[in-house]
Design a protein around this motif. Structure first.
Motif, short mmCIF file in Angstrom:
data_model
loop_
_atom_site.label_atom_id
_atom_site.label_comp_id
_atom_site.label_asym_id
_atom_site.label_seq_id
_atom_site.Cartn_x
_atom_site.Cartn_y
_atom_site.Cartn_z
N GLY A 144 -38.13 43.15 48.12
CA GLY A 144 -38.59 41.81 48.73
C GLY A 144 -39.97 42.18 48.71
O GLY A 144 -40.84 42.54 48.76
N THR A 145 -40.93 40.58 47.63
CA THR A 145 -42.34 40.96 47.64
C THR A 145 -42.84 40.75 48.99
O THR A 145 -44.27 41.02 48.89
N ARG A 146 -42.82 39.39 49.61
CA ARG A 146 -43.33 39.81 50.90
C ARG A 146 -43.23 41.06 52.07
O ARG A 146 -44.33 40.90 52.62
N ASN A 147 -42.62 42.05 51.25
CA ASN A 147 -42.50 42.84 52.28
C ASN A 147 -43.93 44.28 51.81
O ASN A 147 -43.76 45.33 51.75
N SER A 206 -29.60 48.50 56.30
CA SER A 206 -31.12 48.71 56.97
C SER A 206 -32.46 48.04 56.92
O SER A 206 -32.73 46.45 57.28
N PRO A 207 -34.11 48.09 58.46
CA PRO A 207 -35.04 47.08 58.92
C PRO A 207 -35.78 47.24 57.44
O PRO A 207 -35.70 48.14 56.66
N PRO A 208 -36.63 46.12 57.07
CA PRO A 208 -37.28 46.01 56.02
C PRO A 208 -38.81 47.44 56.03
O PRO A 208 -39.10 47.42 56.86
N LEU A 209 -38.68 47.67 54.65
CA LEU A 209 -39.59 49.09 53.75
C LEU A 209 -41.18 48.31 53.41
O LEU A 209 -40.80 47.23 52.88
N ALA A 210 -41.71 48.31 53.59
CA ALA A 210 -42.95 47.93 53.54
C ALA A 210 -44.01 49.39 52.76
O ALA A 210 -43.56 49.98 53.00
N MET A 211 -44.42 47.88 51.79
CA MET A 211 -45.02 48.80 50.67
C MET A 211 -46.55 48.39 51.06
O MET A 211 -47.04 47.47 51.59
N TYR A 233 -30.44 37.54 41.54
CA TYR A 233 -31.54 36.43 41.56
C TYR A 233 -30.51 35.16 41.32
O TYR A 233 -31.36 34.44 42.01
N LYS A 234 -29.81 34.76 40.42
CA LYS A 234 -29.16 33.78 39.50
C LYS A 234 -28.06 33.46 41.78
O LYS A 234 -28.08 32.60 42.43
N ARG A 235 -27.53 34.53 42.02
CA ARG A 235 -27.45 33.97 43.07
C ARG A 235 -27.55 34.01 44.66
O ARG A 235 -26.84 33.37 45.41
N CYS A 236 -28.72 34.72 44.65
CA CYS A 236 -29.26 34.65 45.74
C CYS A 236 -30.99 34.49 45.16
O CYS A 236 -31.50 35.69 46.06
N PRO A 237 -31.58 33.65 45.25
CA PRO A 237 -32.84 33.29 44.44
C PRO A 237 -33.98 34.05 45.37
O PRO A 237 -34.71 34.86 45.50
N ASP A 238 -33.68 34.06 46.67
CA ASP A 238 -34.46 34.77 47.93
C ASP A 238 -34.69 36.05 48.14
O ASP A 238 -35.74 35.79 48.78
N LEU A 239 -33.89 36.40 47.04
CA LEU A 239 -34.56 37.75 47.93
C LEU A 239 -35.19 38.60 47.34
O LEU A 239 -35.82 39.04 47.88
N LYS A 240 -35.27 38.17 46.15
CA LYS A 240 -36.77 38.46 45.89
C LYS A 240 -37.84 38.93 46.62
O LYS A 240 -38.81 39.55 46.05
N GLU A 241 -38.40 38.16 47.41
CA GLU A 241 -38.98 37.51 48.00
C GLU A 241 -38.31 38.28 49.56
O GLU A 241 -39.42 38.69 49.98
N THR A 242 -37.72 37.65 49.99
CA THR A 242 -37.04 38.78 51.36
C THR A 242 -36.95 39.88 51.26
O THR A 242 -36.59 40.69 52.15
N LYS A 263 -43.28 43.63 41.45
CA LYS A 263 -42.22 43.31 40.77
C LYS A 263 -41.13 44.19 41.20
O LYS A 263 -39.79 44.53 41.42
N ALA A 264 -41.50 46.00 41.52
CA ALA A 264 -40.94 46.90 41.24
C ALA A 264 -40.35 46.56 42.58
O ALA A 264 -38.99 46.62 43.48
N ALA A 265 -41.40 45.48 44.29
CA ALA A 265 -40.64 45.54 45.02
C ALA A 265 -39.07 44.64 45.09
O ALA A 265 -38.33 44.61 45.72
N ALA A 266 -40.01 43.37 43.79
CA ALA A 266 -38.98 42.58 44.30
C ALA A 266 -37.85 43.50 42.69
O ALA A 266 -36.26 43.10 43.36
#
Lengths: 500, 500
Positions: A239-242, A214-219, B200-209, A231-234
């Motif tokens: 994703g926290t950057r979203n 999917s396209p990135p979802l934005a909060m 998180y262990k497998r793909c740590p970046d996903l938390k952010e992205t 934390k919910a986004a993670a």
């Protein structure tokens, strides 16, 4: 129930430890006719309940005296501070192969109470909850004894009905005529429910397909919102950057124009805006986002509107102060924790939903009875007067006193019951307020906090916040506290910090 | 603590309702010197704690007699069944504007207890928890009274240390020499933690992205696993279709060769396998996946190995039966709910982690004391004997009795304490076991269940499962039950279903 002979046959030969050695010795010999295999009686209950019942009866006076009366007595300490290594020794926390007799266990109970922080004490202002509501406490005792699970009407008939009654009352206070809701294990989880439902509403397929295609979802949430939103986004794979952290004004309120800009920006970046999380009562400053204006924006864009009123929801019971949450009835979902301002005891967190056609996913929490019991007891008028008194008497009084005294400085006029202020020790009065001043002031609150902990006289939190150096955040909740307590806090801080 | 004059000044003019009208009248008049604003005293606590303390003291004998003693007395009913409309009337659940006096509230408490299901009763076998552990109950009462939050050592010094002690003991029972852990609000949440950490262990970046740009992640669990595994996939944005439901054998155990095949398949489909969730003690059949063989596969593929031992973890305390979980020490994480087999009271759920370098995200749950108190009390030897007795005496006895009696049929030999069986009423004995037979048998358990609920004599669950029509699932947990109770269950089912 045919089996009336059972009680007479009861034996305690496995001997859960009784309180005296004599009892133990007698208990260890099985009754005549017992079938024993490897020391286990097979024709009778494997364990007798009587010793356990006796233990509860022995423990109750300790709970009453130490954990209820002394723990709320203003003449007692708020905490009996010990460093971890010392406390470890004092408590005898080792789990050994041999169990301990009642009298030793009761001493453990006394020690656990003694060295625990007394969150119900009139001088505890450290978290977003405080005080003791005896009515909800009784409900909590009963719930613990009944040990129910709320899966279905079959296993929890009373609590299933009661939950609905309490949630309905909460929805009415929000201003909804219908809807749904659930008790959750915490405000963080309630916020996650909201994000999950908003996502489901917007893209129902994602539940099955996952987000990978999917396209990135934005909060969207304000920079002053609770960390659980990020934390919910993670956690939910968004994703926290979203998460767009919308700018807040000086009082900590989300700026609606900034929200509008951020939504436009997200759209331009190819993201799909699906939820705005507004805050009613921020953690540090107690700020309320302008809900009506945010609702307008959500409506215009067709975005789910969630209000995190975990802390500020309490104002809904005050006729005078509920206007802080004007517009909350336009939310799609609300998080509201009665364990905070309504003193229902940790954890009591409601997640409320306007749409009653969505199936809620339950982590199971049986927390309605405590709030029910309180509401059954307290007059609506009294609740309103009390909350008003907390706001208008104690909060107002404390803020005014702070302004009167040269050794204190108010961060800003309180909007809710978070009163934020600096203590200015003698050495920092009448000096230029340059960088050095603020650097020194930053160190004051931590020292005073450590001293108050060691003395055990009170507990007030402190923190830096954005461009502000460490300040005290006094949270006022309990109607068991008074103006005398407000005076005490200021005098005590002055006592503890005079020499700094 | 300077403020010793406070107690004397205490007033109750806002009058939380006392128990008699006289008291109320007196309470409504403020003391001399009171500063009143809108009927609220400003120079004294806004509310007196004494009425509340009195209420707790009045309520305790009711809790002791009704919710503890009567609720576990075999001569009393397990439930006092009422349909929702009736119960709504009987309980007076309406929340009015005027509060109610103590004596009415106490009656509410009695009614709440009366109409609730007695999950501690020796004839309650309906869920994966049962019985009453008085030692953990006292710990739960104390925890409720202290109302702690476990955020930091500062606010919960005792419970922070105690949690570490209990988690350490649990890790030792798993067979780990180090690691980390946390109490969570439920087995479902523990499983979600595992999925989140593995990701998180497998793909740590996903938390952010977020997951939107990533290839699909693949999870593996058996078709007999708990529904929370699929829920986790939905909630965490992974997608339910990316959960490979690995085939189980007839006993409900995951087939390792099928797991290997599914992992290969997922890889071929371009997905990234990152977690296998094995089950130790499935909900319906009580099956244990072959953990060692699954560990081998996870190791070979470098996949996170999580064991959902929410239910089956209890076997770790039995020297004889812990072999059911052979290989669990090779897991990366374990979910284990002491509120189930260890009777610590709902909710007490531990999430345990082998790696102590990952930061755990806490939803806050203060549930260690209950398990600590039990372990302090019970000898290691006794715990082992008791669990052995539950397994080897009651379970074995029940299964053997079922095999002896023509009116019952065992689904399969129990491996854990789930005993699954059909009741064959007279009309279905000695008839050909064709489609019609199974269709009719399917209707038997629901009728018997309804009858036992209305009579209130016991509670045993039933369900269909895969190709099996409705059968009873008897769960044996409490050492307060005996072989007589096992006999009673079978006799009572026969009594209730004879005419079918």
């Amino acid at each position: 129930m045919e089996d009336t002979s059972r009680k007479a046959e009861t034996m305690d030969i496995l001997g859960y430890n009784g309180s005296t050695a004599d009892e133990l010795t007698n208990d260890r010999y099985p009754k005549k006719g017992a079938i024993l295999v490897d020391g286990v009686v097979l024709n009778g209950p494997l364990l007798d309940a009587k010793a356990g019942e006796k233990f509860v009866e022995e423990a109750f006076p300790i709970i009453m005296e130490d954990a209820i009366k002394k723990a709320t007595d203003v003449n007692e300490k708020v905490c009996e501070w010990q460093p971890p290594e010392e406390l470890m020794k004092l408590l005898d926390l080792e789990l050994r192969d041999t169990g301990e007799p009642h009298h030793q266990l009761l001493q453990h109970c006394r020690d656990v109470i003694k060295y625990s922080v007394k969150t119900g004490h009139p001088r505890f202002y450290n978290q977003l909850y405080a005080g003791m509501d005896h009515y909800s406490l009784v409900a909590r005792f009963i719930t613990e004894a009944l040990n129910p699970s709320i899966y279905t009407y079959e296993v929890a008939p009373v609590f299933v009905l009661m939950e609905e009654v309490v949630l309905k009352k909460m929805r009415e206070l929000i201003g909804w005529t219908e809807g749904d809701g659930i008790f959750s294990p915490g405000g963080s989880v309630s916020n996650m429910y909201a994000v999950n439902l908003a996502r489901y509403k917007r893209c129902p397929d994602l539940k099955e397909t996952g987000l990978s295609g999917s396209p990135p979802l934005a909060m969207f949430t304000s920079e002053e919102s609770h960390y659980s939103v990020k934390k919910a986004a993670a956690f939910l794979g968004i994703g926290t950057r979203n998460v767009y952290m919308v700018k807040a004004d000086k009082r900590g309120k989300m700026i609606p124009e900034e929200l509008e800009k951020d939504i436009q920006k997200a759209k331009k970046e190819g993201a799909l805006p699906f939820i705005v999380v507004a805050t009613a009562g921020t953690t540090v400053l107690g700020a309320f986002d302008p809900l009506s204006e945010i609702a307008d924006i959500c409506e215009a864009h067709g975005i789910w509107f969630h209000v995190d009123a975990s802390w500020g929801g309490g104002a809904l019971i005050s006729r005078k102060h509920r206007s802080l949450l004007n517009g909350i009835h336009r939310a799609d979902s609300v998080a509201w924790n009665p364990h905070k301002m309504l003193m229902a005891g940790i954890q009591c967190c409601a997640f409320l939903l306007k749409d009653n056609t969505i199936l809620l996913f339950n982590f199971t929490a049986i927390d309605s009875f405590r709030q029910f019991c309180k509401w059954k007891y307290v007059d609506d008028y009294k609740e309103i007067s009390l909350s008003k008194a907390v706001f208008d008497s104690n909060c107002r009084y404390l803020a005014d006193e702070i302004k009167k005294r040269k050794e204190f400085r108010l961060l800003m006029e309180p909007e809710y019951t978070n009163v934020c202020f600096w203590y200015i020790p003698l050495s920092l009065r009448n000096v230029p307020e340059d960088q050095d001043f603020w650097k020194k002031l930053h160190l004051v609150a931590p020292v005073i906090k450590e001293r108050m902990m060691k003395k055990g006289s009170m507990m007030v939190g402190y923190q830096p916040h954005r461009d502000k150096v460490n300040f005290f955040r006094q949270i006022i909740i309990s109607p068991l506290v008074s103006r005398e307590d407000m005076d005490f806090i200021l005098n005590e801080i002055d006592n503890l910090g005079k020499d700094l």
